[in-house]
Design a protein around this motif. Structure first.
Motif, short mmCIF file in Angstrom:
data_model
loop_
_atom_site.label_atom_id
_atom_site.label_comp_id
_atom_site.label_asym_id
_atom_site.label_seq_id
_atom_site.Cartn_x
_atom_site.Cartn_y
_atom_site.Cartn_z
N GLN A 62 -44.60 -16.83 -21.35
CA GLN A 62 -44.94 -15.41 -21.51
C GLN A 62 -45.55 -14.84 -20.24
OE1 GLN A 62 -47.15 -16.18 -25.27
NE2 GLN A 62 -46.01 -14.43 -26.08
N GLN A 66 -43.81 -12.22 -17.48
CA GLN A 66 -44.52 -11.02 -17.03
C GLN A 66 -44.59 -10.99 -15.50
OE1 GLN A 66 -45.70 -8.23 -18.75
NE2 GLN A 66 -45.81 -7.58 -16.60
N ASN A 103 -38.04 -17.63 -28.54
CA ASN A 103 -39.17 -16.85 -28.05
C ASN A 103 -39.01 -16.51 -26.57
OD1 ASN A 103 -40.39 -16.95 -30.55
ND2 ASN A 103 -41.79 -18.61 -30.04
N ASP A 106 -36.30 -13.84 -26.26
CA ASP A 106 -36.83 -12.56 -26.74
C ASP A 106 -37.75 -11.93 -25.70
OD1 ASP A 106 -35.47 -12.67 -29.14
OD2 ASP A 106 -37.16 -13.51 -30.27
N GLU A 107 -38.57 -12.76 -25.09
CA GLU A 107 -39.51 -12.25 -24.08
C GLU A 107 -38.78 -11.70 -22.87
OE1 GLU A 107 -43.57 -11.50 -23.25
OE2 GLU A 107 -42.70 -12.44 -25.04
N ASN A 109 -35.67 -10.51 -22.76
CA ASN A 109 -34.99 -9.27 -23.15
C ASN A 109 -35.96 -8.12 -23.35
OD1 ASN A 109 -32.16 -9.98 -23.21
ND2 ASN A 109 -32.60 -11.30 -24.96
N ALA A 110 -37.13 -8.41 -23.90
CA ALA A 110 -38.13 -7.36 -24.11
C ALA A 110 -38.62 -6.78 -22.79
CB ALA A 110 -39.31 -7.92 -24.91
N LYS A 111 -38.61 -7.60 -21.74
CA LYS A 111 -39.08 -7.15 -20.43
C LYS A 111 -37.94 -6.58 -19.58
CE LYS A 111 -43.56 -8.29 -20.34
NZ LYS A 111 -43.81 -8.66 -21.75
N GLY A 112 -36.76 -6.46 -20.15
CA GLY A 112 -35.63 -5.92 -19.40
C GLY A 112 -35.06 -6.87 -18.38
N GLN A 114 -32.40 -9.75 -17.84
CA GLN A 114 -31.20 -10.31 -18.47
C GLN A 114 -31.20 -11.83 -18.35
OE1 GLN A 114 -28.42 -9.58 -20.71
NE2 GLN A 114 -28.06 -7.88 -19.31
N LYS A 157 -28.54 -13.24 -28.09
CA LYS A 157 -29.59 -12.90 -27.13
C LYS A 157 -29.19 -13.15 -25.68
CE LYS A 157 -33.00 -14.02 -30.65
NZ LYS A 157 -34.20 -14.73 -31.06
#
Length: 462
Positions: A62, A66, A103, A106-107, A109-112, A114, A157
């Motif tokens: 995570q 970031q 997870n 998903d992380e 993809n959530a942050k844009g 690819q 995903k």
């Protein structure tokens, strides 16, 4: 001069499961050949560092993702660990691994960012290696089932899949040149391993097509462009043979659907042909990829052999050429390899002119430096050498794109300093520095430069 790239160009970095994830109690991961070799043959590994810790991506994903977003990545390539997902290589799926990979995806993809997901990065499950690994034809079906499991579990995903990273390496380094486990030195066995890897690739793509999964699928190739010492016919022949064995033999079967006749003739002459069935040939001929990744680090310079090979020795491609150390070449002294940015342009032109100008991207390119702590000022690695390396390679890539090459992106090796096979942490490659004692990850000057590159869609050199 300003170098501008397309708005949808892929910018990011590459890594792999074994080199980045590490281990934690209760993760239920099975052992792979690197887990085994780094313990049982520990003397072969720089400073005796094993796969246990690496870059702690399993724990830190995570925060790491970031950090990728902080320097404006829009894509990131890593691999799924076969032995983490299916500990014995076949059979029961590890629920802990499914949770982690879901997870992690998903992380991203959530942050844009690819996800570019590779299925195999040198890490054969040890249980399968015990029955011969890729030497054993049974492992082809095990790999096919593993690939299908990944597509089913994570297909919604992932838009970009890759079957293998550098398929030549498990064969060449593991079965001919004594660098990777199982440390075999036997060309014919190496050739059989490579053929079975190619069949695994084809079977995975067949399954992907049959499943009508969204997205694209391809492969990551290690390409070392070959340059002769001179235009003398003997030097030209040496270059032709080096390219035939290490590049064309694999490029042609993956991108054209058949092995080059020249390699068949040579191997037949020396009784080194692997077993290839008619059914194999049909599968090779019909398998097509959507996207090609190219890993580029160095050129290969060769000259005519100066001695006759030992007829009782181990047959190898080096029977046909000698390596050539060009006077005045520019070296990365940490790794002992030449820096030659124009090689990336030459690869792009080869893809454009010989392989139908297929869509491709730079899947790895980077510079590993030993003793990078010497460049720390005010808590940050001042890696201007990495920025210069990037600028020079991207300038040549930009020229190739301007001339019509269908290059879609550039991934640096790597995001954060990671464990690097035999060399462990000897050479540092990352946009982020990893403190081996504390695990802290801090951005280098090159990471901040890369952020500006992405946000400006390019860079300027005065």
């Amino acid at each position: 001069m300003k170098y501008t790239f397309a708005r949808d160009f892929f910018w990011g970095a590459a890594s792999s499961a074994t080199q980045s994830e590490g281990r934690v109690p209760g993760d239920c991961k099975g052992e792979n050949i690197w887990d085994y070799a780094s313990k049982e043959y520990n003397h072969r590994f720089f400073d005796g560092v094993t796969t246990e810790t690496t870059a702690k991506f399993y724990e830190d994903y995570q925060q790491d993702i970031q950090k990728m977003a902080d320097i404006s990545f829009n894509s990131f390539r890593t691999s799924i660990s076969w032995s983490r997902l299916i500990p014995d290589g076949v059979g029961e799926v590890n629920a802990e691994a499914v949770t982690f990979y879901n997870n992690m995806l998903d992380e991203l993809n959530a942050k844009g960012i690819q996800p570019f997901i590779n299925l195999y990065h040198f890490d054969m499950p040890m249980k399968l290696q015990e029955i011969g690994g890729f030497e054993n034809r049974e492992v082809i079906q095990a790999y096919k089932k593993y690939a299908e499991t990944c597509f089913e579990l994570f297909g919604d995903k992932v838009a970009y899949w890759f079957t293998f990273n550098e398929p030549m390496i498990p064969a060449e380094a593991g079965y001919l040149h004594d660098r990777h486990y199982p440390y075999v030195v036997d060309f014919k066995r190496a050739a059989q391993v490579l053929h079975h890897i190619v069949l695994c690739h084809c079977e995975a793509i067949e399954s992907f097509r049959a499943g009508n999964y969204l997205g694209k699928i391809g492969i990551i190739m290690d390409v070392i462009p070959v340059y002769p010492r001179s235009e003398h016919p003997a030097d030209l022949y040496a270059a032709k043979m080096a390219d035939l064995f290490y590049t064309k033999s694999l490029n042609d079967v993956i991108l054209k659907g058949q092995y080059p006749q020249e390699i068949i003739d040579v191997l037949k002459k020396y009784n080194q042909l692997p077993e290839v069935t008619e059914a194999d040939k049909l599968l090779l001929a019909k398998t097509k990829i959507d996207l090609l990744g190219i890993n580029y680090y160095r050129p290969r310079r060769v000259k005519a052999r100066e001695s006759v090979p030992n007829p009782e020795g181990v047959f190898s491609p080096e029977w046909f050429y000698d390596n050539y150390e060009m006077p005045g070449r520019r070296m990365n002294t940490s790794r002992g390899i030449e820096i030659y940015p124009k090689g990336l342009y030459d690869i792009a032109k080869k893809i454009q002119n010989e392989y139908g100008n297929i869509d491709w991207f730079v899947s790895e390119n980077g510079i590993g430096i030993q003793g990078e702590e010497a460049f720390i000022e005010n808590g940050m690695v001042q890696d201007d050498y990495r920025i210069e390396f990037l600028q020079e390679h991207l300038a040549w890539l930009h020229q190739a794109i301007a001339e019509g090459s269908n290059c879609l992106g550039y991934h640096m090796w790597t995001f954060v300093d990671c464990w690097s096979w035999i060399n462990a942490f000897k050479n540092r490659y990352g946009f982020y520095r990893m403190d081996l004692e504390t695990g802290e990850k801090t951005v280098k000057k090159s990471g901040l430069w890369f952020k500006q590159l992405v946000e400006n869609q390019g860079f300027e050199i005065e």
